[in-house]
Design an enzyme around this catalytic site. Structure first.
Site, PDB file in Angstrom:
ATOM      1  N   SER A 125       0.925  -1.319  -0.001  1.00 51.85           N
ATOM      2  CA  SER A 125      -0.098  -0.180   0.186  1.00 51.85           C
ATOM      3  C   SER A 125       0.911   1.200   0.009  1.00 51.85           C
ATOM      4  CB  SER A 125      -0.965   0.178   1.264  1.00 51.85           C
ATOM      5  OG  SER A 125      -1.519   1.276   1.538  1.00 51.85           O
ATOM      6  N   TYR A 150      -2.287  -1.383  10.963  1.00 49.66           N
ATOM      7  CA  TYR A 150      -2.575  -1.709   9.509  1.00 49.66           C
ATOM      8  C   TYR A 150      -1.353  -1.313   8.678  1.00 49.66           C
ATOM      9  CZ  TYR A 150      -3.797  -2.006   4.696  1.00 49.66           C
ATOM     10  OH  TYR A 150      -4.053  -2.130   3.380  1.00 49.66           O
ATOM     11  N   LYS A 154       1.741  -3.901   6.692  1.00 45.60           N
ATOM     12  CA  LYS A 154       2.226  -3.483   5.317  1.00 45.60           C
ATOM     13  C   LYS A 154       3.969  -3.361   5.262  1.00 45.60           C
ATOM     14  CE  LYS A 154      -1.390  -4.410   3.166  1.00 45.60           C
ATOM     15  NZ  LYS A 154      -1.650  -5.975   2.790  1.00 45.60           N
TER      16      LYS A 154
HETATM   17  P1  NAD Z   1     -10.661  -7.456   0.944  1.00 42.99           P
HETATM   18  O1  NAD Z   1     -10.913  -7.458   2.265  1.00 42.99           O
HETATM   19  O2  NAD Z   1     -11.951  -7.439  -0.074  1.00 42.99           O
HETATM   20  O3  NAD Z   1      -9.810  -8.717   0.476  1.00 42.99           O
HETATM   21  C1  NAD Z   1      -8.783  -9.347   1.278  1.00 42.99           C
HETATM   22  C2  NAD Z   1      -9.489 -10.844   1.294  1.00 42.99           C
HETATM   23  O4  NAD Z   1      -8.578 -11.558   2.221  1.00 42.99           O
HETATM   24  C3  NAD Z   1     -10.813 -10.972   1.793  1.00 42.99           C
HETATM   25  O5  NAD Z   1     -11.587 -11.846   0.878  1.00 42.99           O
HETATM   26  C4  NAD Z   1     -10.651 -11.616   3.119  1.00 42.99           C
HETATM   27  O6  NAD Z   1     -11.688 -12.671   3.531  1.00 42.99           O
HETATM   28  C5  NAD Z   1      -9.260 -12.563   3.000  1.00 42.99           C
HETATM   29  N1  NAD Z   1      -8.387 -12.685   4.348  1.00 42.99           N
HETATM   30  C6  NAD Z   1      -8.135 -11.777   5.434  1.00 42.99           C
HETATM   31  N2  NAD Z   1      -7.331 -12.630   6.215  1.00 42.99           N
HETATM   32  C7  NAD Z   1      -7.501 -13.981   5.809  1.00 42.99           C
HETATM   33  C8  NAD Z   1      -7.059 -15.214   6.087  1.00 42.99           C
HETATM   34  N3  NAD Z   1      -6.324 -15.137   7.412  1.00 42.99           N
HETATM   35  N4  NAD Z   1      -7.035 -16.221   5.284  1.00 42.99           N
HETATM   36  C9  NAD Z   1      -7.751 -16.301   4.016  1.00 42.99           C
HETATM   37  N5  NAD Z   1      -8.228 -15.229   3.669  1.00 42.99           N
HETATM   38  C10 NAD Z   1      -8.015 -14.058   4.530  1.00 42.99           C
HETATM   39  O7  NAD Z   1      -9.909  -6.481   0.446  1.00 42.99           O
HETATM   40  P2  NAD Z   1      -9.158  -5.644  -0.959  1.00 42.99           P
HETATM   41  O8  NAD Z   1      -9.576  -4.254  -0.994  1.00 42.99           O
HETATM   42  O9  NAD Z   1      -9.445  -6.622  -1.831  1.00 42.99           O
HETATM   43  O10 NAD Z   1      -7.488  -5.793  -0.537  1.00 42.99           O
HETATM   44  C11 NAD Z   1      -6.883  -7.031  -1.186  1.00 42.99           C
HETATM   45  C12 NAD Z   1      -5.362  -6.639  -0.489  1.00 42.99           C
HETATM   46  O11 NAD Z   1      -4.927  -5.283  -0.964  1.00 42.99           O
HETATM   47  C13 NAD Z   1      -5.190  -6.571   1.252  1.00 42.99           C
HETATM   48  O12 NAD Z   1      -4.155  -7.121   1.400  1.00 42.99           O
HETATM   49  C14 NAD Z   1      -5.480  -5.045   1.572  1.00 42.99           C
HETATM   50  O13 NAD Z   1      -4.740  -4.568   2.623  1.00 42.99           O
HETATM   51  C15 NAD Z   1      -4.569  -4.494   0.254  1.00 42.99           C
HETATM   52  N6  NAD Z   1      -4.669  -2.977  -0.082  1.00 42.99           N
HETATM   53  C16 NAD Z   1      -6.144  -2.570  -0.245  1.00 42.99           C
HETATM   54  C17 NAD Z   1      -6.215  -1.361  -0.606  1.00 42.99           C
HETATM   55  C18 NAD Z   1      -7.630  -0.824  -0.677  1.00 42.99           C
HETATM   56  O14 NAD Z   1      -7.960   0.431  -0.452  1.00 42.99           O
HETATM   57  N7  NAD Z   1      -8.636  -1.742  -1.108  1.00 42.99           N
HETATM   58  C19 NAD Z   1      -5.291  -0.333  -0.688  1.00 42.99           C
HETATM   59  C20 NAD Z   1      -3.855  -0.837  -0.393  1.00 42.99           C
HETATM   60  C21 NAD Z   1      -3.642  -2.377  -0.140  1.00 42.99           C
END
Ligand code: NAD
Ligand code: UDP
Length: 339
Positions: A125, A150, A154
């Site tokens: 991120s 959080y 990362k």
């Molecule tokens: P999201 O919550 O929709 O997807 C994350 C997925 O991980 C979910 O389906 C959740 O059920 C699964 N998960 C969490 N812990 C788990 C575990 N222990 N075992 C199995 N599954 C698990 O979020 P997203 O927006 O799709 O984000 C995906 C990744 O990108 C994340 O790591 C998030 O931190 C990162 N990210 C997201 C953003 C944003 O703004 N959406 C920005 C920067 C980074």
């Protein structure tokens, strides 16, 4: 064609990436514990693409479950999306965030090593740039001080990947630093479905527009920006998903560790988002201006030159597209995947 394991692939970014990988001809395996998602997202990806996805309900921290997945599938590369991502919740429950996010990474790296899988792409991120670096951010800047647990997970996981790659030069790693993903697939069949009260701006906007929430609070209007509200680099989730396809193409051909910003390079303000959403969709988003939110930076946006240079990737969608597609998803699925 190569097979890609998407850890946490049923989520918002993972489901859009699954779709783009399938369309590009890759085989896709998804493992998720549905902590923040639904298997319905993957069923819809199958419908949209006409292609099957092998889906495992599994906790990515569970080494035995990962061992089984690697034994049952010939995985060429992993994309690690799995993690908890609610900033406010991470302040209230830091141990839960450190335990979940860091353990998923450790277990994945351990079981990849055991299975001889050598390619991993990690969802990092822009938050790792912290507050000291000037915008626009470039990948060569040092990681900074994060304002919440959080963000620290990362930053720490990036360090873990760097150390693991140094110790095993045959391991290829790509750290993707996402900026602010919004929007949805143009079909409106998959999109962002946060549980509870949304933390992020766009799901809050769409839930106000659809009548699930009363009013949006814009956090602060006295920032040193043109209209006083914060500037962010909003990126359409389909552009972001296509960035992952380019990163997979790349990692299958290259060794080492690379970091890429995935953003548009163009900042927009909170007010820009609200006004564009109302104009493009012809709906009202009731809003008021409130206090600043703790930890928010005035501006965060990418220099996205490296991704263009090495991956041949750049964003194609406009802010109008992002606002239209977010609304199209929310309007067709007022309660997300729970009908
Ligand atoms: P999201 O919550 O929709 O997807 C994350 C997925 O991980 C979910 O389906 C959740 O059920 C699964 N998960 C969490 N812990 C788990 C575990 N222990 N075992 C199995 N599954 C698990 O979020 P997203 O927006 O799709 O984000 C995906 C990744 O990108 C994340 O790591 C998030 O931190 C990162 N990210 C997201 C953003 C944003 O703004 N959406 C920005 C920067 C980074
Ligand atoms: N924001 C807001 N009201 C909300 C949610 C977010 O004004 O209900 C603002 C927030 O202050 C920031 C921008 O919208 O300037 C993007 O916030 P988000 O949480 O979506 O992403 P962040 O950049 O914090 O990761």
């Amino acid at each position: 064609m190569a097979t890609v394991l998407l850890a946490g692939g049923a989520g918002y970014i993972g489901s859009h990436t699954a779709l783009e990988l399938l369309n590009a001809g890759y085989e896709v395996v998804v493992a998720d514990n549905y902590a923040n998602s639904s298997p319905e997202a993957i069923r819809r990806v199958e419908k949209l693409t006409g292609k099957p996805v092998k889906l495992y309900e599994a906790d990515i921290r569970d080494n035995a479950a990962l061992r089984r997945i690697f034994a049952e599938n010939r995985i060429d590369a992993v994309i690690h999306f799995a993690g908890l991502k609610a900033v406010g919740e991470s302040v209230a429950k830091p141990l839960m965030y450190y335990r979940n996010n860091i353990d998923t990474t450790l277990s994945l790296l351990e079981e990849m090593a055991a299975a001889g899988v050598k390619n991993i792409i990690f969802s990092s991120s822009a938050t790792v740039y912290g507050e000291a670096n000037p915008v626009p951010y470039t990948e060569t800047m040092p990681r900074g001080t994060c304002s919440n647990p959080y963000g620290w997970t990362k930053s720490m996981m990036e360090q873990i990947f760097e150390d693991a790659q140094k110790a095993d030069p045959a391991l290829s790693v790509i750290l993707l630093r996402y900026f602010n993903p919004i929007g949805a697939h143009e079909s409106g069949m998959i999109g962002e479905d946060p549980q509870g009260i949304p933390n992020n701006l766009m799901p809050y906007v769409t839930q106000v527009a659809v009548g699930r929430r009363e009013c949006l609070t814009i956090f602060g209007k006295d920032y040193p920006t043109p209209d006083g509200t914060c500037l962010r680099d909003y990126i359409h989730v389909v552009d972001l998903a296509k960035g992952h396809v380019k990163a997979i193409d790349y990692i299958l051909q290259h060794d080492g560790l690379e970091i890429f910003n995935l953003g548009t390079g163009t900042p927009y303000s909170v007010t820009d988002i609200v006004e564009t959403f109302q104009r493009v969709n012809g709906v009202e988003v009731k809003h008021v201006y409130g206090e600043r939110r703790a930890g928010d930076l005035p501006a965060s946006y990418a220099n996205a030159d490296k991704a263009l240079r090495l991956l041949g990737w750049k964003t194609e969608k406009t802010l109008d597209d992002m606002c239209r597609d977010s609304w199209n998803w929310q309007r067709q699925n007022p309660n997300g995947y729970r009908e």
